[in-house]
Design a protein around this motif. Structure first.
Motif, short mmCIF file in Angstrom:
data_model
loop_
_atom_site.label_atom_id
_atom_site.label_comp_id
_atom_site.label_asym_id
_atom_site.label_seq_id
_atom_site.Cartn_x
_atom_site.Cartn_y
_atom_site.Cartn_z
N GLY A 79 42.34 34.33 25.70
CA GLY A 79 41.02 33.51 25.63
C GLY A 79 39.97 34.29 26.27
N ARG A 80 39.41 33.45 27.17
CA ARG A 80 38.04 34.17 27.91
C ARG A 80 38.46 35.30 28.50
NH1 ARG A 80 36.96 28.61 31.18
NH2 ARG A 80 39.14 28.87 31.55
N ILE A 81 37.65 36.23 28.57
CA ILE A 81 37.80 37.56 29.18
C ILE A 81 37.59 37.22 30.57
CG2 ILE A 81 36.99 38.86 27.24
CD1 ILE A 81 34.46 39.67 28.82
N ILE A 82 38.35 38.20 31.50
CA ILE A 82 38.08 38.50 32.94
C ILE A 82 37.43 39.55 33.31
CG2 ILE A 82 39.62 38.18 34.80
CD1 ILE A 82 41.69 36.78 33.18
N LEU A 83 36.60 39.70 33.99
CA LEU A 83 36.03 40.84 34.73
C LEU A 83 36.29 41.17 35.86
CD1 LEU A 83 32.21 40.70 33.07
CD2 LEU A 83 34.44 42.04 32.04
N ALA A 109 35.30 43.14 39.75
CA ALA A 109 33.93 43.00 40.38
C ALA A 109 33.10 44.06 39.91
CB ALA A 109 34.23 43.14 41.84
N ALA A 110 33.61 45.32 39.87
CA ALA A 110 32.98 46.46 39.15
C ALA A 110 32.49 46.20 37.63
CB ALA A 110 34.03 47.61 39.09
N GLU A 111 33.30 45.54 36.99
CA GLU A 111 32.97 45.30 35.79
C GLU A 111 31.97 44.22 35.51
OE1 GLU A 111 37.30 46.21 33.21
OE2 GLU A 111 36.70 44.26 34.02
N MET A 112 31.83 43.64 36.31
CA MET A 112 30.77 42.38 36.33
C MET A 112 29.56 42.99 37.05
SD MET A 112 30.10 39.21 35.83
CE MET A 112 28.79 38.31 36.04
N ARG A 113 29.59 44.04 37.79
CA ARG A 113 28.49 44.74 38.43
C ARG A 113 27.88 45.43 37.24
NH1 ARG A 113 31.26 45.45 42.97
NH2 ARG A 113 32.05 47.58 42.42
N ALA A 114 28.60 46.07 36.64
CA ALA A 114 28.28 46.89 35.32
C ALA A 114 27.52 46.22 34.32
CB ALA A 114 29.43 47.58 34.57
N ALA A 124 39.34 37.81 47.90
CA ALA A 124 38.99 39.15 47.07
C ALA A 124 38.92 38.71 45.58
CB ALA A 124 40.05 40.25 47.37
N THR A 125 38.26 39.78 44.98
CA THR A 125 37.72 39.30 43.70
C THR A 125 38.89 39.81 42.63
OG1 THR A 125 35.50 39.96 44.19
CG2 THR A 125 35.94 39.89 41.69
N ASP A 126 39.58 40.92 43.02
CA ASP A 126 40.44 41.52 41.99
C ASP A 126 41.84 41.37 41.80
OD1 ASP A 126 37.95 42.47 40.73
OD2 ASP A 126 38.19 44.57 41.66
N ASP A 127 42.23 40.94 43.16
CA ASP A 127 43.86 40.99 43.12
C ASP A 127 44.51 39.83 43.48
OD1 ASP A 127 43.15 41.03 45.82
OD2 ASP A 127 44.03 42.94 46.15
N GLY A 128 43.70 38.76 44.00
CA GLY A 128 44.07 37.32 44.41
C GLY A 128 44.56 37.35 45.89
N GLN A 185 29.43 33.53 33.98
CA GLN A 185 29.82 34.41 32.72
C GLN A 185 31.22 34.49 32.22
OE1 GLN A 185 26.82 34.95 31.16
NE2 GLN A 185 28.34 35.26 29.24
N THR A 186 31.99 35.09 33.40
CA THR A 186 33.35 35.09 33.20
C THR A 186 34.18 34.69 34.07
OG1 THR A 186 33.65 37.30 33.66
CG2 THR A 186 32.81 37.25 31.56
N LEU A 187 35.45 34.64 34.00
CA LEU A 187 36.57 34.55 35.05
C LEU A 187 36.63 35.68 35.89
CD1 LEU A 187 39.20 32.49 33.08
CD2 LEU A 187 37.75 31.57 35.06
#
Length: 427
Positions: free
Chosen positions: A3-7, A9-14, A134-138, A154-156
């Motif tokens: 379903g919805r993409i997940i970004l 922190a680095a991908e969201m900044r980009a 934290a953003t990336d690892d739970g 925008q994304t999860l």
């Protein structure tokens, strides 16, 4: 089946930087985010007096816009910043302190004040992510209150679905702010079995063969769930007749390895109820049929040199994963991806935050499912569903994702206090 993409922190900044480079000022992104969040808060909480906690950077900027927009709706709003000596509590707490990208624990005094404000609030809202997660690892970098609503943009992000952070999110709203990002990580989305057409027959819908281990109840659950999940034919092959299996499941007690050369087999499932019968595992590994390896098969594999798979799905829970692959660094997504790359198999890394990973780097995280799934036999049910999805024509990654989603949805339909048999009935 994603379903919805997940970004990250680095991908969201980009993604944000790309939008800014394309001509959208950062102030405009904050306006969009703040207005969308304020609308969601208004719809959820109504006209409660609010305390908006604003940190540095964009998250704090979003909070300032939220405060302005809520005031315009007639709500009494106070805005607190990190420099304030104290925060007066309010019935509605809006945490816009840090959000995405936090990499270190909160200052002790700030964490204490946040927990105190949350404890006094009737409704708690986090902007993007709860401060302290934290953003990336739970992971949790600091103690985190339980929020009723989390609004992300925008994304999860991975920690919306990965534990232990995910349990603090409450309802999650994803607000569109008009930017685009790309990722090979997604949420596992809704899936349904392929509806048979007028030209279909039982074998075109998929033949699942289940090799029964020494504890036949587990293989009975797996066979029943494969049948209920849409397989056209299910064969349960055991040395003795297995009781408690739907009459539609084909049994031929005697040689469990009978007809493993049948090219119509769309998925060969081994492991439920398997204890020490390595003959079954060896026969499965020697076959050229798509494999689903679960439970006892994984325990036996852990004592061997790990083979390279061509077309297989492995379904380890946390303990089985550690026995198979040892202690690995990184997030659950990173560990699952590494295991998939090592083995060539699709990995279903089970748990409260099940992750599915493919050798090509694709990965997906299951939306929250009932905690009642922590009961005996539900893993066998999942293995049977995945086998049915694979035999029905989906590739290994999509079959695993579809099976995981349907497993969680059936558990929701079963209601609190269910047992594995109830999940089968709700498929």
């Amino acid at each position: 089946m994603t379903g919805r993409i997940i970004l990250t922190a680095a991908e969201m900044r980009a993604a944000e930087e790309a939008a800014i480079a394309a001509g959208t000022p950062v102030e405009e992104l904050m306006e969009r985010a703040g207005k969308a969040a304020a609308e969601a808060i208004w719809r959820y909480a109504g006209p409660l007096p609010a305390l908006v906690l604003c940190g540095p950077g964009n998250n704090g900027g979003d909070g300032q816009v939220i405060g302005r927009e809520l005031r315009a709706r007639g709500i009494k709003v106070r805005v607190g910043t990190l420099g304030d000596p104290r925060w007066e509590p309010a019935p509605l707490l809006i945490d816009a302190l840090f959000g995405t990208g936090l990499s270190r624990p909160l200052d002790g005094a700030i964490a204490k004040r946040l927990l105190a404000a949350a404890g006094e609030a009737r409704v708690r809202v986090a902007i993007d992510l709860p401060s302290g997660a934290a953003t990336d690892d739970g992971s949790l970098l600091s103690a985190v209150p339980d929020y009723d609503l989390t609004i992300t943009f925008q994304t999860l992000k991975p920690s919306h679905l990965l534990q232990p952070a995910a349990r603090h999110m409450g309802r999650i709203v994803v607000a569109d702010i008009g930017i685009a990002g790309t990722s090979k990580l997604a949420e596992i989305g809704p899936a349904a079995p392929r509806e048979p057409g007028p030209d279909d027959h039982k074998y075109s819908r998929g033949l699942v063969t289940v090799l029964a281990g020494e504890m036949p109840g587990a293989s009975a659950l797996a066979a029943a769930s494969a049948m209920r999940a849409g397989a056209g034919v299910v064969r349960l092959q055991a040395r003795e007749f297995v009781h408690g299996v739907p009459a539609a499941v084909i049994q031929s007690p005697g040689d469990p390895l009978h007809r493993l050369d049948d090219q119509r087999i769309g998925a060969l499932l081994v492991g439920p109820g398997l204890v020490a019968d390595e003959i079954l595992l060896d026969a499965a590994l020697a076959s050229d049929r798509p494999l689903v390896l679960d439970a006892g098969a994984l325990t036996l594999l852990a004592a061997r040199a790990m083979p390279r798979f061509e077309d297989a799905i492995l379904t380890p829970h946390e303990g089985e994963f550690h026995r198979l692959f040892g202690e690995r660094p990184g997030s659950k997504v990173e560990r699952a991806r590494a295991a998939a790359a090592q083995t060539g198999a699709v990995i279903v890394y089970k748990g409260a935050d099940t992750v599915v990973a493919a050798p090509d780097g694709r990965a997906a995280i299951r939306p929250p499912a009932p905690n009642w799934l922590a009961t005996a036999g539900t893993g066998d049910v999942l293995a049977g569903i995945i086998a049915a999805m694979r035999a029905g024509g989906l590739d290994a990654f999509d079959a695993a994702c579809a099976g995981v989603w349907r497993h969680g949805r059936a558990a929701e339909r079963a209601g609190p206090g269910f047992i594995a048999d109830d999940v089968v009935d709700c498929l």
